[in-house]
Design an enzyme around this catalytic site. Structure first.
Site, PDB file in Angstrom:
ATOM      1  N   ASP A 177      -6.182  -1.097   0.047  1.00  0.00           N
ATOM      2  CA  ASP A 177      -7.011  -2.074  -0.654  1.00  0.00           C
ATOM      3  C   ASP A 177      -8.034  -2.732   0.250  1.00  0.00           C
ATOM      4  OD1 ASP A 177      -4.953  -3.609   0.818  1.00  0.00           O
ATOM      5  OD2 ASP A 177      -5.852  -5.331  -0.206  1.00  0.00           O
ATOM      6  N   GLU A 235       4.922   4.215   5.648  1.00  0.00           N
ATOM      7  CA  GLU A 235       3.751   3.333   5.775  1.00  0.00           C
ATOM      8  C   GLU A 235       2.523   4.019   5.176  1.00  0.00           C
ATOM      9  OE1 GLU A 235       2.306   0.722   6.287  1.00  0.00           O
ATOM     10  OE2 GLU A 235       3.423  -0.615   7.592  1.00  0.00           O
ATOM     11  N   LYS A 276      -4.810   6.083  12.346  1.00  0.00           N
ATOM     12  CA  LYS A 276      -6.095   5.851  13.032  1.00  0.00           C
ATOM     13  C   LYS A 276      -5.799   5.696  14.525  1.00  0.00           C
ATOM     14  CE  LYS A 276      -8.561   3.049   9.594  1.00  0.00           C
ATOM     15  NZ  LYS A 276      -8.970   1.637   9.357  1.00  0.00           N
ATOM     16  N   ASP A 331      -2.888   1.488  12.041  1.00  0.00           N
ATOM     17  CA  ASP A 331      -4.192   1.178  12.621  1.00  0.00           C
ATOM     18  C   ASP A 331      -3.968   0.739  14.069  1.00  0.00           C
ATOM     19  OD1 ASP A 331      -6.921   0.526  12.731  1.00  0.00           O
ATOM     20  OD2 ASP A 331      -6.684  -1.349  11.686  1.00  0.00           O
ATOM     21  N   GLY A 344       0.785  -1.235   0.000  1.00  0.00           N
ATOM     22  CA  GLY A 344       0.000   0.000   0.000  1.00  0.00           C
ATOM     23  C   GLY A 344       0.815   1.282   0.000  1.00  0.00           C
ATOM     24  N   ARG A 404      -6.936  -0.146  -4.927  1.00  0.00           N
ATOM     25  CA  ARG A 404      -5.651   0.540  -4.711  1.00  0.00           C
ATOM     26  C   ARG A 404      -5.459   1.666  -5.714  1.00  0.00           C
ATOM     27  NH1 ARG A 404      -2.386  -2.431  -1.166  1.00  0.00           N
ATOM     28  NH2 ARG A 404      -2.476  -4.690  -1.359  1.00  0.00           N
TER      29      ARG A 404
HETATM   30  P1  IMP Z   1      -1.964  -2.348  11.897  1.00  0.00           P
HETATM   31  O1  IMP Z   1      -0.920  -3.395  12.099  1.00  0.00           O
HETATM   32  O2  IMP Z   1      -3.271  -2.725  12.570  1.00  0.00           O
HETATM   33  O3  IMP Z   1      -1.523  -0.956  12.283  1.00  0.00           O
HETATM   34  O4  IMP Z   1      -2.374  -2.344  10.364  1.00  0.00           O
HETATM   35  C1  IMP Z   1      -1.485  -2.072   9.382  1.00  0.00           C
HETATM   36  C2  IMP Z   1      -1.926  -2.521   8.027  1.00  0.00           C
HETATM   37  O5  IMP Z   1      -3.306  -2.925   7.965  1.00  0.00           O
HETATM   38  C3  IMP Z   1      -1.836  -1.357   7.059  1.00  0.00           C
HETATM   39  O6  IMP Z   1      -0.514  -1.190   6.581  1.00  0.00           O
HETATM   40  C4  IMP Z   1      -2.818  -1.770   6.000  1.00  0.00           C
HETATM   41  O7  IMP Z   1      -2.231  -2.678   5.094  1.00  0.00           O
HETATM   42  C5  IMP Z   1      -3.911  -2.468   6.785  1.00  0.00           C
HETATM   43  N1  IMP Z   1      -5.021  -1.540   7.098  1.00  0.00           N
HETATM   44  C6  IMP Z   1      -5.324  -1.001   8.293  1.00  0.00           C
HETATM   45  N2  IMP Z   1      -6.414  -0.200   8.206  1.00  0.00           N
HETATM   46  C7  IMP Z   1      -6.788  -0.236   6.894  1.00  0.00           C
HETATM   47  C8  IMP Z   1      -7.848   0.413   6.164  1.00  0.00           C
HETATM   48  O8  IMP Z   1      -8.682   1.186   6.673  1.00  0.00           O
HETATM   49  N3  IMP Z   1      -7.906   0.118   4.839  1.00  0.00           N
HETATM   50  C9  IMP Z   1      -7.026  -0.714   4.206  1.00  0.00           C
HETATM   51  N4  IMP Z   1      -6.023  -1.318   4.849  1.00  0.00           N
HETATM   52  C10 IMP Z   1      -5.908  -1.097   6.194  1.00  0.00           C
HETATM   53 MG    MG Z   2      -3.319  -3.709   3.055  1.00  0.00          MG
END
Ligand code: IMP
Ligand code: MG
Length: 226
Positions: free
Chosen positions: A200, A140, A172, A144, A85, A206
């Site tokens: 995505d 990045e 987020k 999230d 992404g 994307r």
């Molecule tokens: P984390 O480990 O929960 O911080 O998530 C990281 C990864 O989850 C990101 O790099 C994205 O690939 C995916 N991700 C998290 N939130 C979203 C979203 O709202 N849309 C699409 N991909 C997301």
């Molecule tokens: Mg992703």
């Protein structure tokens, strides 16, 4: 503690299934699909226009240029881009940065079952070159829960960069599990599922130039995740 707001019933960690998009989709799909209506009735709500994104990217690049003044003696600024992404953001960012930079890419996937992420990651594409002694900027797309970026950060630090900072297009903060310091943030994002500009859903969307909310309850195609 992160809320599970937009993804009711989906364990927060389970949305951390990078590299396994079919698991990711299977978990989210029931919350996005109500019936078998075709894909064209998907509901995308515009959140950030391409123009808003580009002007914010230019501001971030200017801040990066100011924070890393070029010096003949200093190490180079090395951008490490987390695939897939973030490459959309990185390509625009790097072209707006005026100082000399180099680029490398890594890809990760999360360990764990489809329903429970362990929060540990596995590298599926290693860096091409050594980062020891360099000023590294991890790029990045979205942070999230923070689990992914935290693991990447640990892994990069073990390789001995002179410095390590993190740039994320979207943050987020409301869903954070793992506290993480982000040095450059494009936009604070709502607790909703976003697509476009590299983000995505099951590898789709994307290519959209804007960022949209994939609205909960929208009618996604029934073939997603298969
Ligand atoms: P984390 O480990 O929960 O911080 O998530 C990281 C990864 O989850 C990101 O790099 C994205 O690939 C995916 N991700 C998290 N939130 C979203 C979203 O709202 N849309 C699409 N991909 C997301
Ligand atoms: Mg992703």
């Amino acid at each position: 503690m992160a809320s599970s707001g937009s993804y009711p019933g989906v364990p927060v960690g389970a949305t951390n299934c990078r590299g396994n998009s079919s698991d990711y989709s299977r978990l989210l799909l029931p919350h996005l699909v109500r019936d078998n209506e075709p894909v064209h009735s998907s509901k995308l709500r515009l959140l950030l226009s391409a123009q808003q994104i580009q002007s914010r990217v230019a501001e971030l690049a200017a801040a990066i240029d100011a924070d890393y003044p070029e010096s003949a003696a200093g190490p180079r600024l090395h951008l490490v881009v987390a695939l897939k992404g973030a490459c959309f953001f990185a390509v625009d960012l790097v072209r707006a940065i005026r100082r000399d930079v180099s680029l490398d890419f890594l890809a990760v996937s999360s360990y764990g079952s489809a329903t429970q992420s362990s929060g540990r990651i596995r590298i599926t594409k290693e860096l091409d070159s050594d980062i020891a002694g360099l000023d590294v900027l991890l790029v990045e797309d979205i942070v999230d829960t923070g689990l992914t970026v935290k693991q990447i950060e640990h892994m990069l630090r073990r390789q001995g960069p002179r410095s390590l900072r993190i740039a994320a297009l979207l943050d987020k903060p409301g869903r954070r599990i793992e506290p993480v310091k982000l040095n450059y943030v494009g936009f604070e994002a709502p607790d909703e599922f976003l697509v476009g500009y590299g983000l995505d859903f099951d590898e789709r969307y994307r290519n959209l130039p804007d960022v949209h909310v994939l609205e909960s309850g929208s009618r996604e195609t029934a073939s997603l995740g298969q």
